[in-house]
Design a protein around this motif. Structure first.
Motif, mmCIF file in Angstrom:
data_model
loop_
_atom_site.group_PDB
_atom_site.id
_atom_site.type_symbol
_atom_site.label_atom_id
_atom_site.label_comp_id
_atom_site.label_asym_id
_atom_site.label_seq_id
_atom_site.Cartn_x
_atom_site.Cartn_y
_atom_site.Cartn_z
ATOM 1 N N LYS A 194 2.469 -23.963 -23.985
ATOM 2 C CA LYS A 194 2.383 -25.385 -23.668
ATOM 3 C C LYS A 194 3.506 -25.789 -22.725
ATOM 4 O O LYS A 194 3.315 -26.608 -21.823
ATOM 5 C CB LYS A 194 2.453 -26.197 -24.954
ATOM 6 N N GLU A 195 4.673 -25.200 -22.933
ATOM 7 C CA GLU A 195 5.821 -25.528 -22.098
ATOM 8 C C GLU A 195 5.744 -24.854 -20.732
ATOM 9 O O GLU A 195 6.212 -25.411 -19.729
ATOM 10 C CB GLU A 195 7.122 -25.116 -22.795
ATOM 11 N N TYR A 196 5.170 -23.642 -20.671
ATOM 12 C CA TYR A 196 5.090 -22.883 -19.420
ATOM 13 C C TYR A 196 3.664 -22.378 -19.198
ATOM 14 O O TYR A 196 3.398 -21.178 -19.276
ATOM 15 C CB TYR A 196 6.079 -21.712 -19.448
ATOM 16 N N PRO A 197 2.726 -23.297 -18.943
ATOM 17 C CA PRO A 197 1.330 -22.878 -18.730
ATOM 18 C C PRO A 197 1.193 -22.018 -17.478
ATOM 19 O O PRO A 197 1.660 -22.386 -16.399
ATOM 20 C CB PRO A 197 0.588 -24.213 -18.587
ATOM 21 N N THR A 198 0.547 -20.866 -17.636
ATOM 22 C CA THR A 198 0.412 -19.908 -16.540
ATOM 23 C C THR A 198 -1.044 -19.491 -16.393
ATOM 24 O O THR A 198 -1.686 -19.111 -17.374
ATOM 25 C CB THR A 198 1.279 -18.660 -16.802
ATOM 26 N N PHE A 199 -1.553 -19.565 -15.162
ATOM 27 C CA PHE A 199 -2.962 -19.259 -14.892
ATOM 28 C C PHE A 199 -3.067 -18.246 -13.758
ATOM 29 O O PHE A 199 -2.214 -18.198 -12.863
ATOM 30 C CB PHE A 199 -3.717 -20.536 -14.531
ATOM 31 N N THR A 200 -4.160 -17.447 -13.790
ATOM 32 C CA THR A 200 -4.352 -16.374 -12.813
ATOM 33 C C THR A 200 -5.803 -16.295 -12.381
ATOM 34 O O THR A 200 -6.720 -16.581 -13.164
ATOM 35 C CB THR A 200 -3.926 -15.017 -13.411
ATOM 36 N N ILE A 201 -6.020 -15.893 -11.138
ATOM 37 C CA ILE A 201 -7.338 -15.526 -10.626
ATOM 38 C C ILE A 201 -7.200 -14.147 -9.981
ATOM 39 O O ILE A 201 -6.269 -13.908 -9.205
ATOM 40 C CB ILE A 201 -7.847 -16.530 -9.573
ATOM 41 N N GLY A 202 -8.130 -13.250 -10.305
ATOM 42 C CA GLY A 202 -8.123 -11.936 -9.682
ATOM 43 C C GLY A 202 -7.831 -10.816 -10.654
ATOM 44 O O GLY A 202 -7.817 -11.005 -11.880
ATOM 45 N N THR A 203 -7.601 -9.628 -10.108
ATOM 46 C CA THR A 203 -7.320 -8.430 -10.898
ATOM 47 C C THR A 203 -5.846 -8.062 -10.764
ATOM 48 O O THR A 203 -5.106 -8.636 -9.970
ATOM 49 C CB THR A 203 -8.169 -7.255 -10.423
ATOM 50 N N GLN A 204 -5.444 -7.074 -11.525
ATOM 51 C CA GLN A 204 -4.049 -6.650 -11.473
ATOM 52 C C GLN A 204 -3.667 -6.158 -10.077
ATOM 53 O O GLN A 204 -2.531 -6.325 -9.639
ATOM 54 C CB GLN A 204 -3.803 -5.546 -12.500
ATOM 55 N N GLU A 205 -4.615 -5.557 -9.372
ATOM 56 C CA GLU A 205 -4.338 -5.025 -8.038
ATOM 57 C C GLU A 205 -4.253 -6.115 -6.974
ATOM 58 O O GLU A 205 -3.535 -5.971 -5.985
ATOM 59 C CB GLU A 205 -5.410 -4.006 -7.633
ATOM 60 N N ARG A 206 -4.996 -7.200 -7.184
ATOM 61 C CA ARG A 206 -5.007 -8.282 -6.191
ATOM 62 C C ARG A 206 -5.264 -9.599 -6.905
ATOM 63 O O ARG A 206 -6.367 -9.829 -7.416
ATOM 64 C CB ARG A 206 -6.089 -8.019 -5.135
ATOM 65 N N ASN A 239 6.425 -10.330 1.551
ATOM 66 C CA ASN A 239 6.787 -8.927 1.799
ATOM 67 C C ASN A 239 5.652 -8.161 2.450
ATOM 68 O O ASN A 239 4.465 -8.425 2.194
ATOM 69 C CB ASN A 239 7.150 -8.221 0.478
ATOM 70 N N TYR A 240 6.024 -7.175 3.270
ATOM 71 C CA TYR A 240 5.085 -6.215 3.849
ATOM 72 C C TYR A 240 5.485 -4.823 3.387
ATOM 73 O O TYR A 240 6.676 -4.508 3.295
ATOM 74 C CB TYR A 240 5.136 -6.265 5.380
ATOM 75 N N ASP A 241 4.490 -3.986 3.113
ATOM 76 C CA ASP A 241 4.807 -2.616 2.705
ATOM 77 C C ASP A 241 5.009 -1.726 3.924
ATOM 78 O O ASP A 241 4.970 -2.189 5.078
ATOM 79 C CB ASP A 241 3.725 -2.057 1.772
ATOM 80 N N GLY A 242 5.196 -0.439 3.671
ATOM 81 C CA GLY A 242 5.484 0.504 4.748
ATOM 82 C C GLY A 242 4.344 0.716 5.714
ATOM 83 O O GLY A 242 4.544 1.257 6.808
ATOM 84 N N ALA A 243 3.141 0.302 5.312
ATOM 85 C CA ALA A 243 1.985 0.412 6.204
ATOM 86 C C ALA A 243 1.707 -0.901 6.927
ATOM 87 O O ALA A 243 0.675 -1.031 7.605
ATOM 88 C CB ALA A 243 0.756 0.849 5.407
ATOM 89 N N GLY A 244 2.600 -1.872 6.757
ATOM 90 C CA GLY A 244 2.448 -3.145 7.458
ATOM 91 C C GLY A 244 1.504 -4.122 6.793
ATOM 92 O O GLY A 244 1.119 -5.120 7.402
ATOM 93 N N LYS A 245 1.128 -3.870 5.523
ATOM 94 C CA LYS A 245 0.214 -4.766 4.814
ATOM 95 C C LYS A 245 1.000 -5.827 4.046
ATOM 96 O O LYS A 245 2.044 -5.536 3.449
ATOM 97 C CB LYS A 245 -0.662 -3.973 3.835
ATOM 98 N N LEU A 246 0.472 -7.053 4.051
ATOM 99 C CA LEU A 246 1.087 -8.131 3.280
ATOM 100 C C LEU A 246 0.835 -7.874 1.794
ATOM 101 O O LEU A 246 -0.305 -7.831 1.349
ATOM 102 C CB LEU A 246 0.483 -9.479 3.692
ATOM 103 N N THR A 247 1.902 -7.696 1.029
ATOM 104 C CA THR A 247 1.747 -7.328 -0.385
ATOM 105 C C THR A 247 2.129 -8.430 -1.363
ATOM 106 O O THR A 247 1.582 -8.490 -2.462
ATOM 107 C CB THR A 247 2.613 -6.096 -0.705
ATOM 108 N N ASN A 248 3.061 -9.285 -0.998
ATOM 109 C CA ASN A 248 3.516 -10.328 -1.922
ATOM 110 C C ASN A 248 3.833 -11.621 -1.181
ATOM 111 O O ASN A 248 4.366 -11.586 -0.074
ATOM 112 C CB ASN A 248 4.787 -9.896 -2.669
ATOM 113 N N VAL A 249 3.507 -12.734 -1.828
ATOM 114 C CA VAL A 249 3.943 -14.051 -1.361
ATOM 115 C C VAL A 249 4.387 -14.828 -2.589
ATOM 116 O O VAL A 249 3.707 -14.814 -3.618
ATOM 117 C CB VAL A 249 2.815 -14.817 -0.636
#
Length: 437
Positions: free
Chosen positions: A160-172, A276-286
């Motif tokens: 209740k104090e820290y409501p957290t919601f997600t859409i997607g899978t663990q990979e994305r 962040n971008y990984d070593g292959a130039g892909k956007l991995t985190n925002v």
């Protein structure tokens, strides 16, 4: 009724005059209900501020008398565990084997000399980080932007104090926590992005195993200009208005990152966004925040010299922007400190002292004597610091970076006492070491 009113008026007139270090503004009065504390930290003695003529004209005489008779509430009830606590450190090592000497624990204690700092007090504005809107709707906007399909689900650790919601899978996936600064997170980590070279490692027992050593591909990582452009687009899409030139880029052969800070009055704050971008130039985190700074008033501040006295208390620390670490690194040619750290104190280099082994068979406590390290504070810089209150809310408050002669600094809140209700004091001490037969 008249008799009661006259008695109340007489008591008000005989009360102590206003505290010269604290001025009550209209914004302070308006924000007082934010606090849940029922009694002011000054105890039973009232502190009366001065209201402007416009304020007095806006209320009836009776209402004014009643409101001034109420104890002033602190604006913020500070959460415990801000920053890294007391600046003392402990290093313990011992060898309890028979016939060996024992190495005594070392208790590091810093003493700060602020005599060279200014004794000029001032004023500063306080900002509350406020969340507005529907978190699930904002989460869906994130999912649409990053092309993630699925239903909104509440995470198992959500509360209740820290409501957290997600859409997607663990990979994305995209995730949002609607508390504090309203953080959101996009993750698309792909371990297969890195190229690697397979090798066989031979062990001494004759066995072996296969490994794959990563190979850098710097040609796949976007240019600094491309990173800056994409970061600016994403940041602005979700609420961070920042000039492209103010985004900090870190690019190497193994990846890249971009950091942008929310600015208040032209100053970077600890409310930072990054990608962040990984070593292959892909956007991995925002990573970003939906909370917006809302001004809650202007208050008196203590001088840098007085703020230096707060270091040993351990409860007056806040978090500066990571950009101050970058400036520190440039000036000192040092490695950046971790982003978001509240106090820039490095792990101290400790010394050990041999203590003669007890001659009796009884268990003997080893006396712990602090190793005193004296630091000369050489300058101060005004800085907005981020802190959290007891309900998990975040604030930006005035503070100083108190720089010492060893090349680092402490980030200390400068608000006068009474604006913030501090958490209960705590003491950090080493456990006494003992020698057993």
């Amino acid at each position: 009724m008249n008799e009661n009113f006259e008695d109340l008026k007489n008591r008000l007139q005989s009360a102590d005059p206003a505290d010269p270090n604290f001025v009550v503004s209209q914004s302070t009065v308006a924000s007082a209900p934010l606090s849940q504390r029922k009694r002011a930290p000054w105890g039973a003695r009232m502190r009366l501020g001065l209201l402007s003529g416009a304020s007095i004209a806006a209320v009836s005489a009776m209402a004014l008398v009643v409101s001034l008779s109420m104890p002033q509430q602190p604006l913020i009830q500070m959460a415990s565990g801000q920053g890294s606590g007391k600046p003392e450190a402990v290093s313990m090592a011992a060898d309890a084997s028979m016939g060996a000497k024992m190495i005594a624990p070392t208790w590091i204690q810093y003493e700060h000399d602020g005599s060279a700092l200014s004794d000029q007090a001032g004023r500063g504005k306080v900002y509350q980080l406020v969340l507005e809107g529907d978190p699930k709707q904002k989460l869906q906007e994130l999912a649409n932007f990053f092309g993630i399909a699925g239903e909104v689900r509440e995470e198992e650790w959500s509360s209740k104090e820290y409501p957290t919601f997600t859409i997607g899978t663990q990979e994305r996936q995209v995730t949002i926590t609607w508390a504090g600064t309203g953080t959101f997170y996009f993750n698309a980590w792909d371990p297969s992005s890195y190229k690697c070279e397979k090798k066989t490692v031979e062990l001494e027992d004759g066995s072996s195993y296969e490994t794959c050593e990563p190979i850098s591909t710097p040609e796949l990582i976007p240019s600094e200009a491309s990173i800056r452009k994409e970061a600016s687009t994403i940041f602005k899409q979700f609420g961070l208005e920042i000039e492209s030139s103010k985004i900090r880029i870190d690019r190497s052969e193994w990846g890249a990152s971009a950091v942008g800070a929310v600015q208040v009055a032209g100053q970077d704050t600890a409310l930072e966004w990054w990608l962040n971008y990984d070593g292959a130039g892909k956007l991995t985190n925002v990573y970003g925040h939906f909370a917006k700074p809302v001004e809650r008033g202007e208050f008196n501040t203590v001088s840098p010299k007085d703020a230096a006295e707060r270091i040993k208390d351990g409860r007056w620390f806040g978090s500066p922007s990571s950009s101050v670490w970058n400036q520190q690194a440039v000036s000192a040619r040092a490695v950046d400190a971790p982003v978001g750290a509240a106090v820039s104190e490095p792990a101290p280099a400790t010394t050990t002292k041999d203590v003669t082994e007890p001659t009796t068979t009884d268990e003997k406590p080893i006396e712990i004597k602090p190793e005193i390290i004296k630091l000369k504070l050489v300058s101060s810089e005004e800085q907005l610091l981020m802190i959290y209150d007891k309900s998990g809310g975040a604030w930006l408050v005035p503070g100083y970076l108190l720089k010492n002669d060893q090349g680092w600094f402490d980030a200390v809140i400068s608000l006068v006492e009474g604006v913030i209700e501090l958490p209960e004091p705590y003491v950090v001490e080493p456990m006494p070491a003992t020698k057993q037969d």
